[in-house]
Design a protein around this motif. Structure first.
Motif: not given
Length: 106
Positions: A66-69, A84-85, A91-94, A98-100
């Motif tokens: 997700i953080n492209e690292t 934090k990540q 908290e990213d509801k979308e 989607f996965f839920s």
């Protein structure tokens, strides 16, 4: 901004890890237990130790994608940055929705 093409590549990369996590009975139990809780501190206090103990490698892989690292960069960054990540993803509801939607119902 993330292009649709890159976002799809990331989804392909993280789906096996997320699927494993959202299918876990212990995690589902914690989520169900705190579903109606307004106090998110209790929820995260119970979820995070379980989550990080059982799925540390998966968490590193998801965060790296997700953080492209790289996983090594995730392992070596500050714990504060990692938390934090994780919080941002939770908290990213979308993304969570989607996965839920694919998780088996308890």
């Amino acid at each position: 901004m993330l292009s649709t093409d890159r976002a799809l590549d990331i989804l392909i990369e993280i789906t096996p890890y997320i699927s494993e996590i959202v299918s876990d009975d212990d995690i589902k139990e914690v989520v169900i237990k705190h579903r109606e809780d307004k106090n998110q501190v209790k929820f995260f206090a119970e979820l995070l130790p379980l989550f990080l103990k059982k799925y540390r490698t998966a968490v590193y892989e998801v965060l790296a994608a997700i953080n492209e690292t790289t996983v090594d960069e995730i392992k070596n960054q500050s714990a504060t940055e990692t938390m934090k990540q994780i919080k941002e993803i939770a908290e990213d509801k979308e993304l969570v929705g989607f996965f839920s939607s694919f998780a088996p119902l308890a």
